[in-house]
Write a protein that holds these residues in place. Sequence first.
Motif, short mmCIF file in Angstrom:
data_model
loop_
_atom_site.label_atom_id
_atom_site.label_comp_id
_atom_site.label_asym_id
_atom_site.label_seq_id
_atom_site.Cartn_x
_atom_site.Cartn_y
_atom_site.Cartn_z
N VAL A 46 0.96 -1.26 0.07
CA VAL A 46 0.18 -0.15 -0.10
C VAL A 46 0.58 1.59 0.03
O VAL A 46 1.70 0.96 0.37
N GLY A 47 -0.02 1.97 0.01
CA GLY A 47 1.09 3.96 -0.34
C GLY A 47 1.43 4.34 1.30
O GLY A 47 0.68 3.77 2.18
N ARG A 48 2.28 5.23 1.47
CA ARG A 48 3.24 5.52 3.36
C ARG A 48 1.60 6.15 3.63
O ARG A 48 1.30 6.01 4.44
N SER A 49 0.64 6.51 2.81
CA SER A 49 -0.27 7.68 3.58
C SER A 49 -1.77 6.23 3.86
O SER A 49 -1.89 6.55 4.84
N THR A 50 -1.93 5.58 3.20
CA THR A 50 -2.63 4.55 4.01
C THR A 50 -1.55 4.12 5.36
O THR A 50 -2.19 3.43 6.29
N VAL A 51 -0.43 3.96 5.68
CA VAL A 51 0.28 3.10 6.56
C VAL A 51 -0.13 4.13 7.61
O VAL A 51 0.05 3.62 9.39
N ARG A 52 0.20 5.44 7.19
CA ARG A 52 -0.18 5.97 8.04
C ARG A 52 -1.30 6.18 8.55
O ARG A 52 -1.18 6.86 10.08
N GLU A 53 -2.32 6.81 8.11
CA GLU A 53 -3.66 6.73 8.78
C GLU A 53 -3.42 5.27 9.44
O GLU A 53 -4.23 4.79 10.67
N ALA A 54 -3.39 3.98 8.94
CA ALA A 54 -3.18 2.48 10.14
C ALA A 54 -2.92 3.10 11.12
O ALA A 54 -3.19 2.56 11.94
N LEU A 55 -1.14 3.92 11.52
CA LEU A 55 -0.66 3.91 12.76
C LEU A 55 -1.21 4.63 13.32
O LEU A 55 -0.80 4.68 14.39
N ARG A 56 -2.49 6.06 12.78
CA ARG A 56 -2.80 6.58 13.43
C ARG A 56 -4.58 6.53 14.24
O ARG A 56 -4.02 5.96 15.63
N ALA A 57 -4.31 5.20 14.02
CA ALA A 57 -5.41 4.49 14.18
C ALA A 57 -5.00 3.04 15.20
O ALA A 57 -6.01 3.09 16.16
N LEU A 58 -4.38 2.79 15.25
CA LEU A 58 -3.55 2.12 16.27
C LEU A 58 -2.85 2.34 17.41
O LEU A 58 -3.52 2.39 18.40
N ALA A 59 -2.39 3.34 17.16
CA ALA A 59 -2.47 4.96 18.53
C ALA A 59 -3.54 4.90 19.40
O ALA A 59 -3.05 5.40 20.09
N GLY A 60 -4.86 5.02 18.23
CA GLY A 60 -5.73 5.93 19.30
C GLY A 60 -6.44 4.42 20.04
O GLY A 60 -7.12 4.75 21.07
N ALA A 61 -5.99 3.21 19.40
CA ALA A 61 -6.74 2.30 20.81
C ALA A 61 -5.74 2.01 21.63
O ALA A 61 -6.04 0.79 21.96
N GLY A 62 -4.09 2.74 21.72
CA GLY A 62 -3.15 2.46 22.53
C GLY A 62 -2.46 1.18 22.98
O GLY A 62 -1.64 1.37 23.82
N LEU A 63 -2.35 1.05 21.38
CA LEU A 63 -1.21 -0.09 21.07
C LEU A 63 0.22 0.71 20.90
O LEU A 63 1.31 0.11 20.87
N VAL A 64 0.68 1.66 20.23
CA VAL A 64 1.56 2.28 19.69
C VAL A 64 1.61 3.63 20.03
O VAL A 64 0.96 4.33 20.40
N ARG A 65 2.65 4.14 20.02
CA ARG A 65 3.00 5.72 20.31
C ARG A 65 4.24 6.46 19.56
O ARG A 65 5.06 5.29 19.38
#
Length: 230
Positions: A46-65
Amino acid sequence: MPLGSLRPSPLVEQATEHLREQIVGGQWPVGTRLPGETALAAQLGVGRSTVREALRALAGAGLVRSRQGAGVFVVSTEPDEDFGTRLRRAAVADVYEVRAMVEVQAARLAAERRTEADLAGLEAALAARRAAAGRGAAAFVDADVALHAGVVAAAHNPVLTDLFAEFAPVLREGLVDLVSLLGLRSAPPGDGDAAHTALVAAVAAGDPVAAAHIVEAEFASTLALLRPPP
């Protein structure tokens, strides 16, 4: 472990789920720095923008920072649960207790704020509840919930309305089972109909004390069935 490329759509949701599985499954323990956006994008196809959005969602779920200048790190392998998820995992009796608190206040406000349109809706919902008594447990519960939803809506408080909308689906299955067990759907109108008729009348009369008392008594009776004394 290779992540594997993804199907075309929906990319962000798929990327989020793939990364979540890696984290929750322990492939990336707490404290691990995730590969960079470019590397993840290549692995997922996928594109980097898709990864960026996925990481943002994971941060919202408290999994990554994200740490400025250092990258994105795993901070938990257990996602935070939103309110709806917690409700779905809770016991019906526990949810019902909180619902009772919400609806007692809603009934009080409904009696103070109801409009003519609200009253017409409540009368129609009351008639629908009576008509559903012989149509099976699911139909009976749906009609009962619709009447209570009308009372909550008549309170004209969007927060109360949203809270009820969260509770209702969670309670439905448990209440269907309860109605089936007690045979309420096939019983004559009796006390249940009388109480709901009185509730609508109290709201129509603008009597907040009576409306709240009726709802409180109804829920106390149901809670005694859901959570009998030891």
